[in-house]
Design a protein around this motif. Sequence first.
Motif, PDB file in Angstrom:
ATOM      1  N   LEU A 112       0.805  -1.226   0.000  1.00 26.43           N
ATOM      2  CA  LEU A 112       0.000   0.000   0.000  1.00 26.43           C
ATOM      3  C   LEU A 112       0.837   1.274   0.000  1.00 26.43           C
ATOM      4  O   LEU A 112       0.428   2.290  -0.562  1.00 26.43           O
ATOM      5  CB  LEU A 112      -0.929   0.002   1.228  1.00 26.43           C
ATOM      6  N   HIS A 113       2.029   1.233   0.646  1.00 27.70           N
ATOM      7  CA  HIS A 113       2.796   2.475   0.823  1.00 27.70           C
ATOM      8  C   HIS A 113       4.290   2.342   0.549  1.00 27.70           C
ATOM      9  O   HIS A 113       5.056   3.234   0.919  1.00 27.70           O
ATOM     10  CB  HIS A 113       2.592   3.003   2.255  1.00 27.70           C
ATOM     11  N   GLY A 114       4.698   1.260  -0.091  1.00 27.42           N
ATOM     12  CA  GLY A 114       6.077   1.132  -0.513  1.00 27.42           C
ATOM     13  C   GLY A 114       7.051   0.956   0.644  1.00 27.42           C
ATOM     14  O   GLY A 114       6.673   0.665   1.783  1.00 27.42           O
ATOM     15  N   LYS A 115       8.324   1.162   0.337  1.00 20.49           N
ATOM     16  CA  LYS A 115       9.379   0.943   1.324  1.00 20.49           C
ATOM     17  C   LYS A 115       9.290   1.924   2.493  1.00 20.49           C
ATOM     18  O   LYS A 115       9.631   1.587   3.627  1.00 20.49           O
ATOM     19  CB  LYS A 115      10.754   1.063   0.661  1.00 20.49           C
ATOM     20  N   GLU A 116       8.815   3.137   2.250  1.00 23.65           N
ATOM     21  CA  GLU A 116       8.693   4.118   3.331  1.00 23.65           C
ATOM     22  C   GLU A 116       7.637   3.676   4.349  1.00 23.65           C
ATOM     23  O   GLU A 116       7.857   3.754   5.563  1.00 23.65           O
ATOM     24  CB  GLU A 116       8.325   5.492   2.769  1.00 23.65           C
ATOM     25  N   GLY A 117       6.513   3.182   3.857  1.00 21.08           N
ATOM     26  CA  GLY A 117       5.488   2.664   4.761  1.00 21.08           C
ATOM     27  C   GLY A 117       5.945   1.419   5.482  1.00 21.08           C
ATOM     28  O   GLY A 117       5.651   1.223   6.667  1.00 21.08           O
ATOM     29  N   LEU A 118       6.697   0.569   4.775  1.00 19.19           N
ATOM     30  CA  LEU A 118       7.217  -0.651   5.383  1.00 19.19           C
ATOM     31  C   LEU A 118       8.178  -0.333   6.520  1.00 19.19           C
ATOM     32  O   LEU A 118       8.169  -0.994   7.565  1.00 19.19           O
ATOM     33  CB  LEU A 118       7.910  -1.503   4.317  1.00 19.19           C
ATOM     34  N   ALA A 119       9.009   0.681   6.350  1.00 14.81           N
ATOM     35  CA  ALA A 119       9.958   1.058   7.400  1.00 14.81           C
ATOM     36  C   ALA A 119       9.232   1.492   8.673  1.00 14.81           C
ATOM     37  O   ALA A 119       9.650   1.154   9.787  1.00 14.81           O
ATOM     38  CB  ALA A 119      10.870   2.186   6.904  1.00 14.81           C
ATOM     39  N   ILE A 120       8.134   2.233   8.527  1.00 15.33           N
ATOM     40  CA  ILE A 120       7.342   2.637   9.696  1.00 15.33           C
ATOM     41  C   ILE A 120       6.669   1.418  10.326  1.00 15.33           C
ATOM     42  O   ILE A 120       6.573   1.307  11.555  1.00 15.33           O
ATOM     43  CB  ILE A 120       6.296   3.699   9.300  1.00 15.33           C
ATOM     44  N   ALA A 121       6.223   0.487   9.491  1.00 16.13           N
ATOM     45  CA  ALA A 121       5.605  -0.737   9.998  1.00 16.13           C
ATOM     46  C   ALA A 121       6.586  -1.543  10.834  1.00 16.13           C
ATOM     47  O   ALA A 121       6.212  -2.157  11.834  1.00 16.13           O
ATOM     48  CB  ALA A 121       5.086  -1.579   8.830  1.00 16.13           C
ATOM     49  N   VAL A 122       7.865  -1.546  10.435  1.00 17.92           N
ATOM     50  CA  VAL A 122       8.906  -2.243  11.199  1.00 17.92           C
ATOM     51  C   VAL A 122       9.045  -1.642  12.588  1.00 17.92           C
ATOM     52  O   VAL A 122       9.171  -2.361  13.587  1.00 17.92           O
ATOM     53  CB  VAL A 122      10.258  -2.193  10.449  1.00 17.92           C
ATOM     54  N   ILE A 123       9.010  -0.320  12.678  1.00 17.13           N
ATOM     55  CA  ILE A 123       9.113   0.354  13.975  1.00 17.13           C
ATOM     56  C   ILE A 123       7.943  -0.043  14.874  1.00 17.13           C
ATOM     57  O   ILE A 123       8.120  -0.371  16.060  1.00 17.13           O
ATOM     58  CB  ILE A 123       9.131   1.890  13.783  1.00 17.13           C
ATOM     59  N   ALA A 124       6.722  -0.028  14.309  1.00 17.61           N
ATOM     60  CA  ALA A 124       5.539  -0.405  15.095  1.00 17.61           C
ATOM     61  C   ALA A 124       5.648  -1.839  15.594  1.00 17.61           C
ATOM     62  O   ALA A 124       5.322  -2.131  16.753  1.00 17.61           O
ATOM     63  CB  ALA A 124       4.275  -0.229  14.246  1.00 17.61           C
ATOM     64  N   ASP A 125       6.120  -2.715  14.749  1.00 14.38           N
ATOM     65  CA  ASP A 125       6.188  -4.126  15.105  1.00 14.38           C
ATOM     66  C   ASP A 125       7.297  -4.416  16.102  1.00 14.38           C
ATOM     67  O   ASP A 125       7.073  -5.056  17.133  1.00 14.38           O
ATOM     68  CB  ASP A 125       6.404  -4.952  13.831  1.00 14.38           C
ATOM     69  N   GLN A 126       8.499  -3.934  15.820  1.00 13.14           N
ATOM     70  CA  GLN A 126       9.652  -4.316  16.628  1.00 13.14           C
ATOM     71  C   GLN A 126       9.742  -3.568  17.959  1.00 13.14           C
ATOM     72  O   GLN A 126      10.271  -4.100  18.933  1.00 13.14           O
ATOM     73  CB  GLN A 126      10.941  -4.093  15.826  1.00 13.14           C
ATOM     74  N   LEU A 127       9.238  -2.332  18.014  1.00 18.77           N
ATOM     75  CA  LEU A 127       9.257  -1.595  19.277  1.00 18.77           C
ATOM     76  C   LEU A 127       7.919  -1.641  20.005  1.00 18.77           C
ATOM     77  O   LEU A 127       7.838  -1.262  21.173  1.00 18.77           O
ATOM     78  CB  LEU A 127       9.649  -0.127  19.027  1.00 18.77           C
ATOM     79  N   GLY A 128       6.880  -2.107  19.310  1.00 24.36           N
ATOM     80  CA  GLY A 128       5.561  -2.172  19.919  1.00 24.36           C
ATOM     81  C   GLY A 128       5.059  -3.579  20.095  1.00 24.36           C
ATOM     82  O   GLY A 128       5.026  -4.119  21.201  1.00 24.36           O
ATOM     83  N   CYS A 129       4.700  -4.224  18.991  1.00 23.07           N
ATOM     84  CA  CYS A 129       4.009  -5.509  19.080  1.00 23.07           C
ATOM     85  C   CYS A 129       4.897  -6.633  19.598  1.00 23.07           C
ATOM     86  O   CYS A 129       4.461  -7.445  20.411  1.00 23.07           O
ATOM     87  CB  CYS A 129       3.457  -5.875  17.704  1.00 23.07           C
ATOM     88  N   PHE A 130       6.158  -6.701  19.134  1.00 25.48           N
ATOM     89  CA  PHE A 130       6.994  -7.805  19.593  1.00 25.48           C
ATOM     90  C   PHE A 130       7.297  -7.733  21.090  1.00 25.48           C
ATOM     91  O   PHE A 130       7.151  -8.743  21.793  1.00 25.48           O
ATOM     92  CB  PHE A 130       8.300  -7.908  18.796  1.00 25.48           C
ATOM     93  N   PRO A 131       7.739  -6.585  21.637  1.00 27.94           N
ATOM     94  CA  PRO A 131       7.934  -6.544  23.098  1.00 27.94           C
ATOM     95  C   PRO A 131       6.663  -6.864  23.875  1.00 27.94           C
ATOM     96  O   PRO A 131       6.721  -7.477  24.948  1.00 27.94           O
ATOM     97  CB  PRO A 131       8.398  -5.102  23.351  1.00 27.94           C
ATOM     98  N   LEU A 132       5.508  -6.465  23.340  1.00 25.84           N
ATOM     99  CA  LEU A 132       4.246  -6.781  24.012  1.00 25.84           C
ATOM    100  C   LEU A 132       3.983  -8.285  24.015  1.00 25.84           C
ATOM    101  O   LEU A 132       3.505  -8.837  25.000  1.00 25.84           O
ATOM    102  CB  LEU A 132       3.088  -6.053  23.327  1.00 25.84           C
ATOM    103  N   LEU A 133       4.313  -8.959  22.904  1.00 21.88           N
ATOM    104  CA  LEU A 133       4.165 -10.411  22.862  1.00 21.88           C
ATOM    105  C   LEU A 133       5.125 -11.071  23.849  1.00 21.88           C
ATOM    106  O   LEU A 133       4.728 -11.951  24.627  1.00 21.88           O
ATOM    107  CB  LEU A 133       4.440 -10.937  21.454  1.00 21.88           C
ATOM    108  N   ALA A 134       6.388 -10.638  23.820  1.00 25.23           N
ATOM    109  CA  ALA A 134       7.418 -11.277  24.642  1.00 25.23           C
ATOM    110  C   ALA A 134       7.201 -11.042  26.129  1.00 25.23           C
ATOM    111  O   ALA A 134       7.485 -11.915  26.949  1.00 25.23           O
ATOM    112  CB  ALA A 134       8.800 -10.762  24.235  1.00 25.23           C
TER     113      ALA A 134
END
Length: 302
Positions: A112-134
């Motif tokens: 939907l938003h190319g590499k720029e959107g993907l980079a923001i998605a990485v931040i949300a996942d790795q600093l948000g969702c993954f620590p919450l899972l762990a």
Amino acid sequence: MSALLILFVCLALGILCRRYAKLPDGIVPGINWFVLNIALPALVLALVPRVRIDAHLWFPVFAMFLTFFGAWALFTTLGRTLGWSRARIGCLTLVCGLGNTSFMGYPMMEALHGKEGLAIAVIADQLGCFPLLAAGGIVVASLYSGRSASPALVARRLLTFPAFLSLIAGVVVGAAGGWPESVDRVLMQLGSTLTPLALFSVGLQFKLHLHRDQLGALVAGLGWKLLLAPVIGLAVGMAAGVTGLTLIVGVLQAAMAPMISAAILADQYDLEPRLANTVLGAGILLSLATIPLGNLLLTHIL
């Protein structure tokens, strides 16, 4: 359009192969191991040095915490009101508080938003969702199953996860000026395998077994995950002055389908695994429509 089409094709191939093909033993764990330990770390290493520092990058991370703790509060309240078991409250908190922000979020945001959107998605996942899972996921699973959560176990899961270590390395490399072009190319080629493999794996694990006694919990869970959580996140983001792609990606990641790993965790801790798989399957199916529709609405009104 072609980028979105590949998502549907890979997911459909996984579902069809699970139904009709004679698959080798251990194919799903094998694919997931490669995605989590090779493709995902490579993609994180390639993308994080490219992230432009934005004062609003807190928002995609905050949206993940809002989704998780909001789910916990909502389902605890509903559970007390409707007489749900502790297992059901824990199940819905896990699967509807944690989103599929990597296996589905990465390819969908890139489409939907190319590499720029993907980079923001990485931040949300790795600093948000993954620590919450762990951390939060283990605490919730332990609390509602009557087991104990070891702080050492939580810390070990967090600090030994390859993509999290890659995130730290990527920040250092970005501060130093980025990768040489040859290294960057190799990392991107490895990372590009994540989209087809991740969606194929999701298709292989897709289950949808709806039972009448699950209907109320299913509606409540997906109502929060796919609608209410992103709407609240959008309101908070707009009130805080967050704009542009950072706001859009943060909201869409909050609206992502339930996390596969959360359903697996619910199964491991015996937190209504049948309900967890039903919510997971229905959420994945619905999100294939709700995410593109939500993106269309967001890009139109913002």
